[in-house]
Every structure is written in C-alpha cells, then in structure tokens.
Write an enzyme that holds these catalytic residues in place. Structure first.
Site, PDB file in Angstrom:
ATOM      1  N   HIS A   1       0.888  -1.251   0.018  1.00  0.00           N
ATOM      2  CA  HIS A   1      -0.150   0.093  -0.085  1.00  0.00           C
ATOM      3  C   HIS A   1       0.781   1.298  -0.068  1.00  0.00           C
ATOM      4  O   HIS A   1       0.425   2.292  -0.253  1.00  0.00           O
ATOM      5  CB  HIS A   1      -1.019   0.023   1.150  1.00  0.00           C
ATOM      6  CG  HIS A   1      -1.853  -0.926   1.301  1.00  0.00           C
ATOM      7  ND1 HIS A   1      -2.860  -1.436   0.232  1.00  0.00           N
ATOM      8  CD2 HIS A   1      -2.340  -1.910   2.174  1.00  0.00           C
ATOM      9  CE1 HIS A   1      -3.665  -2.654   0.514  1.00  0.00           C
ATOM     10  NE2 HIS A   1      -3.393  -2.906   1.677  1.00  0.00           N
TER      11      HIS A   1
ATOM     12  N   HIS B   1      -6.299  -7.379  -0.359  1.00  0.00           N
ATOM     13  CA  HIS B   1      -6.400  -5.996  -0.558  1.00  0.00           C
ATOM     14  C   HIS B   1      -5.651  -5.654  -1.545  1.00  0.00           C
ATOM     15  O   HIS B   1      -4.533  -6.228  -2.070  1.00  0.00           O
ATOM     16  CB  HIS B   1      -5.745  -5.072   0.715  1.00  0.00           C
ATOM     17  CG  HIS B   1      -6.544  -5.540   2.031  1.00  0.00           C
ATOM     18  ND1 HIS B   1      -5.806  -6.386   2.994  1.00  0.00           N
ATOM     19  CD2 HIS B   1      -7.690  -5.078   2.522  1.00  0.00           C
ATOM     20  CE1 HIS B   1      -6.713  -6.485   4.075  1.00  0.00           C
ATOM     21  NE2 HIS B   1      -7.641  -5.825   3.897  1.00  0.00           N
TER      22      HIS B   1
ATOM     23  N   ASP C   1      -2.715 -10.966  -2.213  1.00  0.00           N
ATOM     24  CA  ASP C   1      -3.371 -10.363  -0.942  1.00  0.00           C
ATOM     25  C   ASP C   1      -4.802  -9.952  -1.236  1.00  0.00           C
ATOM     26  O   ASP C   1      -5.182  -9.712  -2.124  1.00  0.00           O
ATOM     27  CB  ASP C   1      -2.500  -8.924  -0.555  1.00  0.00           C
ATOM     28  CG  ASP C   1      -2.859  -8.651   0.739  1.00  0.00           C
ATOM     29  OD1 ASP C   1      -1.883  -8.780   1.816  1.00  0.00           O
ATOM     30  OD2 ASP C   1      -3.893  -7.830   0.961  1.00  0.00           O
TER      31      ASP C   1
ATOM     32  N   ASP D   1      -3.761 -12.635   4.128  1.00  0.00           N
ATOM     33  CA  ASP D   1      -5.128 -12.152   4.629  1.00  0.00           C
ATOM     34  C   ASP D   1      -6.150 -12.908   3.644  1.00  0.00           C
ATOM     35  O   ASP D   1      -7.526 -12.645   3.861  1.00  0.00           O
ATOM     36  CB  ASP D   1      -5.160 -10.970   4.908  1.00  0.00           C
ATOM     37  CG  ASP D   1      -4.584 -10.162   3.548  1.00  0.00           C
ATOM     38  OD1 ASP D   1      -4.078 -10.650   2.563  1.00  0.00           O
ATOM     39  OD2 ASP D   1      -4.227  -8.852   3.904  1.00  0.00           O
TER      40      ASP D   1
END
Length: 332
Positions: A150, A189, A187, A271
């Site tokens: 990120h 996200h 991931d 995740d």
C-alpha cells in the site's frame, strides 16, 4: 521509463555463492523486523512474523532445505528507486524522534526505520540472488514486516512504509538490467501502492486479485493503468475457493501471453485465507500451495526460474505461519 541506475552490492561477491548442490530457495528475514512496534492491539504486530518463523522452524525438513539469510538494510539511495527521497528521510527522522502516526492505521516506532530498511533490503537481496551469475538461489521468500504493497511514492498507508515488491521490480531493472518484470499480488487487499509505483513502466506488468469492494477502494477491473499493463481482478467475498484460484491464474496467463518476464515478483498476502479478520476470501492452505506452484511454474517457464516472493498481509498469526511454510515448501 525511469532511469535510476544505482550502485549496489556486487552480485558476484558472496550473495549467491555456493556449491552446485546448494539450496535452490533462500529464506530471507531479519531480526530487526521485530523492532517495528505497532502495539499488540494493532493487526500488524510482531507476532505475525514470529508465527512464520515458528512454522518454518517446526518443519525440520523444510528448515534444512532452504538457504537462510539475514537481510541487509536498504540504503536511502536504494529506497529512492521507488520513493521520494524526502519521504524516505522523513520516515527515518520520525523513527529517530521516537515515532508517530503516518495515518490512522500506519505507525512508526523508534525501531521502524531499521525494520522497514531491513524489509526492503531483504527484497533487494532476493533480486541480487536471482540474477547472481554464480548459481545462487533463484527463488526466495522474504519474510519481513512491515508489509509494503500500500505504500505510495511519498507516503505510507495501510500498515506499509516502503513498497518492497515494487522496489524489487524497479531495482531489478535499475541494478540488473532486467527488461521485463511481472509483479503478482494475491493479498486480499488491492496493491494500490505497487500499482502506483510500477504502472508508468510499460515493461513492468502487475496482476492483483483482491476483494471488492474493500480497503483501499482501488483496483477496479477497468483500471488497466496508463500502458494497459495492469490486470486488476476484483472479486466479492465468500466465493468457492476454486473461483479465486482460477481467476488469478487466468489473469496471470493473460498478462504473460506473448510476453515473457525476466523476473517474477510475488506479493504474498495470506489475509486471503478463510477466517482472516481483515478479509472475506475463502482460501485454504492448499490454495496457498496451489497459487505458489502455479506462479513458480510460470517463473520457471518464462523467467528462467527467477522468483522473488515478499510477505504482505495475513492477520491470523497461526494461519499465516502455516500458509507461509506451505508457500516456502511449494517454492522448493
């Protein structure tokens, strides 16, 4: 194309040295990654990495079959391959002052500079090994924290300080002359930071499978980047496991049709496993194995076996450890 050729460690001096029967996979980490103190109430706490190290250490066969390496610390000049030098200096200054918050989720502690520089340095070490002329491990798993996908050029976000995967891709081009790099991210996200850092390089392709709608709100399927070099695969939570694996595989195959990279970089976020508190995907440990094997097969077929995997998310520590060990076994 960004021309940021930099000096780095001599890839022929030690990094990949070893006899012909040396391990084919490196496991890279750093004790300094534990110095990034977010507090135990924060999802991205030091127990995550401890769980990975415990899981790998419990598997004696796995533990003895990989080359263990302590990550070096990336220098400010190396970090500037992907990040604004003023931001890099600001993170260091904030850590030296005792720490503070970059945003509501992203913290810097007194030890965060050492941790984040080691995390980035581990990714660069893995790239150096992949391109070493003396037969060092071409595949590496870089088990570090804080995560990176990120992080933007001039700011951290989403628990991330420096964009380890994007930095690895750009460093491979700047230091080792890699013409093409594929970055893949499973991931839960969207890797918004990675996309932002690499999408202006037409010879770096990015594939991200992620939950949608979900944090950080980016990664729409129609977002292909300025050079149509991005394949975003947004999917809802709760699908059958095979749907996620198939969608990811098809996107990677689409990104590499008629296009062979010199290096594959993986943002290995776990995740995406069922039960993670920060995601709604349904993947199991067997799927982490399958995703790894399929990605490795493509690296073997297209990129001379060069593959750098960097740990991203995963916030159920024991599940994270189990998945990371499965991932490392599959790399072997």
């Amino acid at each position: 194309m960004i021309d940021r050729r930099i000096a780095g460690p001599d890839p022929s001096a030690g990094a990949g040295a070893g006899p012909p029967d040396a391990p084919g996979v490196a496991f890279i980490s750093s004790a300094d990654c534990g110095l990034h103190d977010t507090g135990w109430n924060h999802p991205e706490h030091t127990g995550r990495l401890r769980a990975v190290l415990r899981a790998v250490g419990r598997d004696v066969d796995l533990f003895t079959r990989v080359a263990h390496r302590e990550a070096r610390h990336a220098t400010p000049d190396e970090l500037a391959v992907a990040h604004d030098p003023a931001y890099v200096a600001g993170v260091r200054t904030l850590a030296e002052a005792g720490g503070g918050a970059l945003d509501a989720d992203t913290r810097v502690s007194a030890g965060s500079w050492a941790a984040a520089a080691a995390g980035a340095g581990g990714a660069l070490d893995a790239v150096d090994l992949a391109f070493a002329p003396d037969g060092g491990p071409r595949r590496s798993f870089v088990a570090v924290r804080p995560p990176g996908h990120h992080a933007l050029r001039a700011s951290g976000m989403g628990f991330c300080l420096f964009g380890n995967a994007a930095l690895a891709a750009l460093y491979a081009r700047a230091r080792h002359g890699a013409g093409r790099v594929l970055v893949v991210d499973w991931d839960v996200h969207h890797g918004n930071g990675t996309q932002a850092l690499v999408q202006h390089e037409p010879d770096v392709r990015f594939v991200s499978m992620h939950q949608w709608p979900w944090y950080p709100g980016t990664g729409a399927a129609e977002d292909r980047g300025p050079h149509a070099s991005v394949w975003n695969v947004p999917l809802p939570p709760g699908l059958a496991r095979a749907r996620y694996v198939d969608a990811f595989t098809r996107a990677v195959d689409a990104a590499t049709t008629g296009w062979a990279p010199d290096l594959v970089v993986v943002s290995a976020g776990f995740d995406s496993l069922a039960g993670d508190p920060l995601g709604g995907f349904t993947l199991e440990i067997e799927d982490a194995d399958a995703l790894t094997r399929q990605t490795r097969a493509r690296a073997d077929a297209l990129a001379g076996g060069r593959l750098v995997s960097v740990l991203e998310g995963g916030y159920a520590p024991e599940r994270l450890g189990e998945a990371a060990a499965a991932h490392l076994r599959a790399l072997l």
